[in-house]
Design a protein around this motif. Structure first.
Motif, short mmCIF file in Angstrom:
data_model
loop_
_atom_site.label_atom_id
_atom_site.label_comp_id
_atom_site.label_asym_id
_atom_site.label_seq_id
_atom_site.Cartn_x
_atom_site.Cartn_y
_atom_site.Cartn_z
N LEU A 70 -5.69 -5.66 -10.96
CA LEU A 70 -5.77 -4.73 -9.83
C LEU A 70 -7.00 -3.85 -9.98
CD1 LEU A 70 -2.08 -3.57 -9.34
CD2 LEU A 70 -3.36 -5.20 -8.00
N LEU A 130 -5.21 -1.58 -13.78
CA LEU A 130 -5.10 -0.38 -12.94
C LEU A 130 -5.66 0.81 -13.71
CD1 LEU A 130 -3.93 -0.05 -10.13
CD2 LEU A 130 -1.79 0.66 -11.14
N LEU A 254 -9.55 2.04 -5.38
CA LEU A 254 -8.44 1.10 -5.47
C LEU A 254 -8.36 0.21 -4.23
CD1 LEU A 254 -6.02 0.34 -7.27
CD2 LEU A 254 -4.65 1.88 -5.89
N ASP A 255 -8.70 0.80 -3.07
CA ASP A 255 -8.65 0.02 -1.83
C ASP A 255 -9.58 -1.18 -1.91
OD1 ASP A 255 -6.69 0.94 -0.28
OD2 ASP A 255 -7.93 2.23 0.99
N PHE A 258 -7.92 -3.83 -3.87
CA PHE A 258 -6.93 -4.52 -3.05
C PHE A 258 -7.62 -5.49 -2.10
CE2 PHE A 258 -3.59 -0.97 -3.48
CZ PHE A 258 -3.09 -1.59 -4.60
N LEU A 261 -8.35 -8.56 -3.86
CA LEU A 261 -7.11 -9.30 -4.05
C LEU A 261 -6.69 -9.99 -2.74
CD1 LEU A 261 -4.81 -9.91 -6.03
CD2 LEU A 261 -3.65 -7.88 -5.21
N PHE A 262 -6.84 -9.28 -1.63
CA PHE A 262 -6.47 -9.85 -0.34
C PHE A 262 -7.35 -11.04 -0.01
CE2 PHE A 262 -4.44 -5.78 1.56
CZ PHE A 262 -3.38 -5.98 0.70
N ARG A 312 -4.37 -1.53 8.90
CA ARG A 312 -3.47 -1.65 7.73
C ARG A 312 -2.29 -2.54 8.08
NH1 ARG A 312 -4.97 2.00 3.87
NH2 ARG A 312 -3.22 1.75 2.44
#
Lengths: 350, 292
Positions: A70, A130, A254-255, A258, A261-262, A312
């Motif tokens: 992450l 993280l 962090l976004d 993500f 990851l997406f 979102r």
């Protein structure tokens, strides 16, 4: 089974869809700077390629080696800040060398934060990555040395030049991104096809069995973290200097992790092409939504916050939908479509 | 004395972490899903309550309505997300809950706006002096609520028919199904209960810092808590929460000045990783045996 094996060479003509696609892709990449406007290059293609590259990095780790991260954005930020400092403090260093060294620095950080993978599995691993995510954001914000004591804590693009060629134009930045991406893709492809790639997949499918079969599981896992962070590091440098121009540590929050990851989920895990489909999706959807809002004449009614909330919801819903309907992502969807299209003409002939 | 005060205030915020972590443990025990959406459920529950409250509904009316909303949400989640994904790998389910968290956060803010809402539960935030320790009345109230909640959950789990079937599912899903326990029903119940826990956590957190988007980030702090306590243990979640809260606060006060700034953003994760290297299954977690 034997029949399939003996048929395989005959079924594989020189012009497989794969080679056609590859050639087509190369032609498009070469033609785009000639016909595309600067807006296309700067706002659509460069971010898609760079995020796709970061996706490749994470995909090597998650899709092939089956390990969770992450903290992709943290390793991107290490790449960006390392490149900046290397070029700033060692002026003799040419840009490609600086990029590679920055990638290696990111890789060593990746190995360090991958160490817990020797003892633990699954979600537990997300804690260490993280941790990396928050640690490096904090490090680059709180220690001003990294941003050369600039008041705004930002790093801006250093001189982008290779062998005297100035790359500080839209086409120049685009070329840098394309060439770097292609070289790294070639590296990724070879890695996956090599023994290392097969070891990764064996570990992903069942690490206990892999260990029994004599694969050095621990070393391969650390290597996966290293390689993944190398890719992310270079992608981070490109993101900061070829796309954003000026960046601070919060550009890699962090976004962003993500998002990477997406990209892997949307594009399809264990697929190289999928990363770029996923990246295109991530980059284009917000723009498409903006255009849609304007086209419907809603831009007076709907404010920016609403659009980002819609975004979102759309992203989340698509992730869930894809996981349910198409677990192998857009790459497999497109692969199936291509097969169906190529199968259709033969149906008519007796 | 100063040390003790820092420790106590850390422990009290740790209790809040524990409350969020309990929601995770419930779902993890019953379905093996690491529910990343727990944080957004906290946000959603707190926002629903606070908006109802602002529209003039008193606590005793707004609370049950919010619980009802969370139950409807739990049923929807089970129908639309969990049921189609049954028997898929834990990683897939984790990512689905990540997507779910985006949907819930987007919905919460689209429905209720992204302003900071003040929440007043009618409990004073007055510092009390107990044998030299400074403890606020609100913190005492929050701890009491947490203790009651945990006690109620413990009774539910060990005494009721539902709780026993829940533990059966956690123990061996296949065996539980074969003796006629309906899995979808269990999941709906467990997501509802963790929705309720999310509401309680959201109200307590929200009364402290206002109900706002950052509430959903609490989820990220629950991760180290769970790792230290073990994913499948409620006592573990509490001990882990207290440990994380206390060490984080101590580290902020004593290490922070040495490195120019607050270390609380990342300290808990490093602590958790260090912990993992010594005890991979957490304090109270079950060790698993791998078979080929």
């Amino acid at each position: 089974m034997t029949a399939i094996i003996s048929q395989a060479p005959a079924d594989r003509p020189v012009l497989t869809p794969r080679t056609v696609l590859l050639a087509l892709g190369l032609v498009i990449l070469a033609v785009v700077p000639v016909i595309g406007s600067d807006y296309w290059l700067n706002s659509l293609i460069v971010p898609t390629l760079v995020m796709g590259l970061a996706g490749v990095g994470l995909n090597l780790l998650t899709g092939y080696a089956g390990l969770v991260s992450l903290g992709s954005a943290a390793f991107m930020s290490i790449g960006a800040f390392s490149t900046y400092n290397l070029i700033l403090r060692v002026p003799a260093l040419p840009l490609p060398v600086a990029l590679i060294v920055a990638g290696l620095i990111a890789a060593s950080a990746g190995v360090l934060f991958g160490l817990p993978s020797l003892r633990i599995k699954g979600f537990y691993l997300s804690a260490s990555t993280l941790g990396a995510q928050f640690f490096f954001e904090w490090l680059f914000t709180n220690f001003h040395w990294f941003s050369n004591d600039s008041m705004s804590l930002t790093i801006s693009a250093p001189r982008l030049a290779i062998f005297g060629h100035d790359l500080n134009s839209p086409v120049g930045r685009y070329s840098l991104v394309v060439v770097t991406t292609l070289l790294l893709l070639w590296l990724a492809h070879n890695l996956i096809d090599s023994r290392i790639g097969r070891d990764w997949m064996a570990i992903r499918d069942m690490d206990t069995a892999a260990a029994v079969a004599g694969i050095p599981v621990g070393r391969r896992k650390l290597l996966a973290y290293g390689v993944s962070s190398f890719f992310c590091g270079i992608a981070g440098a490109l993101w900061a200097f070829c796309y954003l121009g000026t960046a601070d540590a919060h550009a890699f929050d962090l976004d962003k992790s993500f998002q990477v990851l997406f990209i892997v989920i949307i594009g399809g895990s264990a697929s190289i092409l999928g990363n770029f489909l996923g990246a295109a999706f991530i980059v284009l959807t917000p723009i498409a939504l903006d255009i849609l809002v304007q086209a419907l004449g809603l831009d007076g009614i709907v404010d920016h916050g609403t659009v980002s909330n819609m975004l979102r919801i759309v992203f989340g819903a698509i992730i869930i939908l894809l996981l349910i309907k198409e677990p192998d992502g857009l790459a497999s969807l497109i692969g199936r479509l291509a097969r169906r299209l190529s199968a259709r003409p033969s149906r008519g002939t007796p | 004395m100063f040390f003790l005060n820092v420790l106590t205030s850390g422990l009290l915020s740790g209790l809040m972490y524990a409350l969020v972590a309990i929601g995770f443990v419930l779902i993890y025990k019953a379905s093996g899903v690491f529910n990343f959406a727990q944080g957004s459920m906290v946000l959603f529950a707190a926002l629903t309550f606070v908006v109802l409250n602002e529209h003039g509904l008193p606590f005793w009316a707004a609370f049950p309505i919010t619980v009802l909303v969370m139950i409807v949400g739990a049923v929807l989640i089970e129908r639309l997300v969990l049921r189609p994904l049954v028997n898929r790998s834990p990683n897939t389910l984790f990512m689905a809950t990540l997507g779910l968290s985006f949907v819930i956060e987007g919905l919460a803010q689209a429905l209720f706006g992204s302003d900071v809402h003040q929440l007043d539960l009618g409990i004073d935030d007055m510092p009390l002096d107990l044998w030299g320790l400074q403890i606020s009345t609100f913190d005492i109230f929050a701890s009491a609520v947490a203790v009651v909640l945990v006690a109620v959950l413990a009774v539910l789990f060990s005494k009721t028919r539902m709780g026993i079937s829940l533990r059966a599912v956690a123990d061996d899903t296949l065996a539980a199904q074969s003796i006629g326990i309906r899995l979808p029903r269990i999941w709906q119940i467990v997501w509802s209960v963790s929705g309720l826990v999310a509401l309680v956590a959201g109200l307590l957190w929200g009364a402290r810092q206002g109900v706002q988007f950052s509430l959903s980030l609490v989820v990220l702090k629950a991760m180290p808590v769970l790792i230290i306590g073990g994913f499948s243990s409620i006592p573990g979640a509490i001990v882990g929460g207290l440990l994380v809260g206390a060490t984080e606060n101590l580290a902020d006060i004593y290490i922070g000045p040495l490195v120019q700034g607050s270390v609380s953003t990342w300290f808990a994760y490093i602590l958790a990783v260090a912990f993992l290297l010594i005890r991979p299954s957490g304090l109270f977690g079950e060790t698993t045996i791998a078979r080929v």
